[in-house]
Motif scaffolding. Sequence first.
Motif, mmCIF file in Angstrom:
data_model
loop_
_atom_site.group_PDB
_atom_site.id
_atom_site.type_symbol
_atom_site.label_atom_id
_atom_site.label_comp_id
_atom_site.label_asym_id
_atom_site.label_seq_id
_atom_site.Cartn_x
_atom_site.Cartn_y
_atom_site.Cartn_z
ATOM 1 N N GLY A 56 0.799 -1.217 0.000
ATOM 2 C CA GLY A 56 0.000 0.000 0.000
ATOM 3 C C GLY A 56 0.833 1.268 0.000
ATOM 4 N N ASP A 57 0.337 2.304 0.683
ATOM 5 C CA ASP A 57 1.053 3.578 0.757
ATOM 6 C C ASP A 57 2.455 3.388 1.308
ATOM 7 N N ALA A 58 2.614 2.469 2.227
ATOM 8 C CA ALA A 58 3.925 2.220 2.829
ATOM 9 C C ALA A 58 4.947 1.805 1.784
ATOM 10 N N ALA A 59 4.483 1.129 0.742
ATOM 11 C CA ALA A 59 5.364 0.665 -0.332
ATOM 12 C C ALA A 59 5.377 1.612 -1.521
ATOM 13 N N GLY A 60 4.575 2.695 -1.458
ATOM 14 C CA GLY A 60 4.478 3.616 -2.595
ATOM 15 C C GLY A 60 3.696 3.039 -3.757
ATOM 16 N N GLN A 61 2.801 2.109 -3.473
ATOM 17 C CA GLN A 61 2.004 1.477 -4.537
ATOM 18 C C GLN A 61 0.758 2.319 -4.821
ATOM 19 N N VAL A 62 1.008 3.533 -5.285
ATOM 20 C CA VAL A 62 -0.036 4.538 -5.498
ATOM 21 C C VAL A 62 0.094 5.093 -6.911
ATOM 22 N N LYS A 63 -1.050 5.350 -7.554
ATOM 23 C CA LYS A 63 -1.023 5.881 -8.917
ATOM 24 C C LYS A 63 -0.533 7.331 -8.907
ATOM 25 N N PRO A 64 0.597 7.624 -9.556
ATOM 26 C CA PRO A 64 1.130 8.989 -9.537
ATOM 27 C C PRO A 64 0.261 9.987 -10.300
ATOM 28 N N THR A 65 -0.598 9.497 -11.171
ATOM 29 C CA THR A 65 -1.450 10.392 -11.946
ATOM 30 C C THR A 65 -2.619 10.931 -11.138
ATOM 31 N N SER A 66 -3.135 10.138 -10.191
ATOM 32 C CA SER A 66 -4.322 10.547 -9.444
ATOM 33 C C SER A 66 -4.123 10.541 -7.939
ATOM 34 N N GLY A 67 -3.097 9.863 -7.451
ATOM 35 C CA GLY A 67 -2.908 9.732 -6.013
ATOM 36 C C GLY A 67 -3.726 8.625 -5.400
ATOM 37 N N GLY A 68 -4.486 7.886 -6.211
ATOM 38 C CA GLY A 68 -5.310 6.796 -5.701
ATOM 39 C C GLY A 68 -4.483 5.564 -5.383
ATOM 40 N N GLY A 69 -4.797 4.928 -4.259
ATOM 41 C CA GLY A 69 -4.008 3.762 -3.876
ATOM 42 C C GLY A 69 -4.809 2.552 -3.447
ATOM 43 N N ILE A 70 -6.141 2.628 -3.524
ATOM 44 C CA ILE A 70 -6.948 1.494 -3.062
ATOM 45 C C ILE A 70 -6.865 0.331 -4.052
ATOM 46 N N TYR A 71 -7.051 0.607 -5.347
ATOM 47 C CA TYR A 71 -6.982 -0.474 -6.335
ATOM 48 C C TYR A 71 -5.598 -1.118 -6.353
#
Length: 400
Positions: free
Chosen positions: A272-287
Amino acid sequence: MTEYDVIVVGGGPIGSVAARYAAINGAKTLILEDHAFIGTPVGCTGLLSTRALNECEIAPSDSSILNSVRGAFIHPMHGDYLPIDGKKTKAYVVSRKIFDRKLALKAVEEDVDLWLNSRVTGIENSQNEQKVSVVKNGEKHILKTKVVIGADGVRSQVAKWSGLGNVTEVLPGIQAEVPYRSDDTNFVELFIGSQVPGFFGWTVPVNESISRVGMAVDPICGLSAHQVLENLLTKNQHVASRYGGGKLDLVMGGIPLGPLEKTYADGVMIVGDAAGQVKPTSGGGIYTGAVCAKIAGEIAAKAAEKNNSSASFLSEYDKQWRAKLGKELAMGMRIHRFAAGLGDREMDELIASMNNPAILDTITRYGDMDHPSILIKKMLHPSKSVHMLKIFRAFAKAVL
């Protein structure tokens, strides 16, 4: 019980998904949540793509769903806004408190144990046994486990203690739920350019009279996220004319940009956020986080079963999630860098050039919140607009 197969640190949605999948695959699992309640504090917009909802196995009819969205109105600094209509539901506005608790309940229903008000104070790592120090309701505990999954947010202590470090680039974000008269509750509004430097601002309609207004900014601009929010609410003519004054809720958080170089160590995986697994285009990280959490849960259970939680064994997690999402996240970062480097004039020109039927139809057909590279590849054809030829060339050079 003081021994578990898997301990997940962090009871947010990604931690709950990871714990649930560890339990489904046979592991005796515990979630440790620092706060006294699941779902608070909220640090997310609460706008989830249809794919994110599906990945979390939450139905669109769930009580956590407050509204559905099918498109966006993109507002540049100058000129007409760009209407993007997906023609069907693309995302849902959710109550994160209810949503997070539904995912925690799903984990508990798979016999996952949940400790609230339980702060992890340290981890002793080895290949096959981890000792987790916890303060629960003021009392100290030492727990033993085969695998620790760190889902403890952007400033992850688990990642730090394990020698994996933290994501180095984090954009500060802020969001207020405010009285706001939406023109159309089927559409979010996005604000780009120097009015929200380094990223973008948004209004997300909860209903006809309430919206979530927020943004993330690049700290290099010299303005705090709170200052930029106040400017958007009171100085942007479009927003100010619809803003009813006051705030019903205010949340702050950070958006990590770019995944960790390595997301595993002896006895530990980071999600998750801890690993930086977030979309850089939108900031969304749930999917993206849920995709990775499922992989982490399954591999943690296998490691416990085989009594092998070495870094070598857990490296399979890193390989699998990067195979699914690595290229998309890398493309997203290049898109983010390109957009952040545009001046207002260039951004205005880009938006104006896209505002024609052919390009809007392409966006409708290929637009995807979770996989923007699909649309970008379709858009990177100069024939879409002669006026955009220079920008297309610069964009292609930046992202390909």
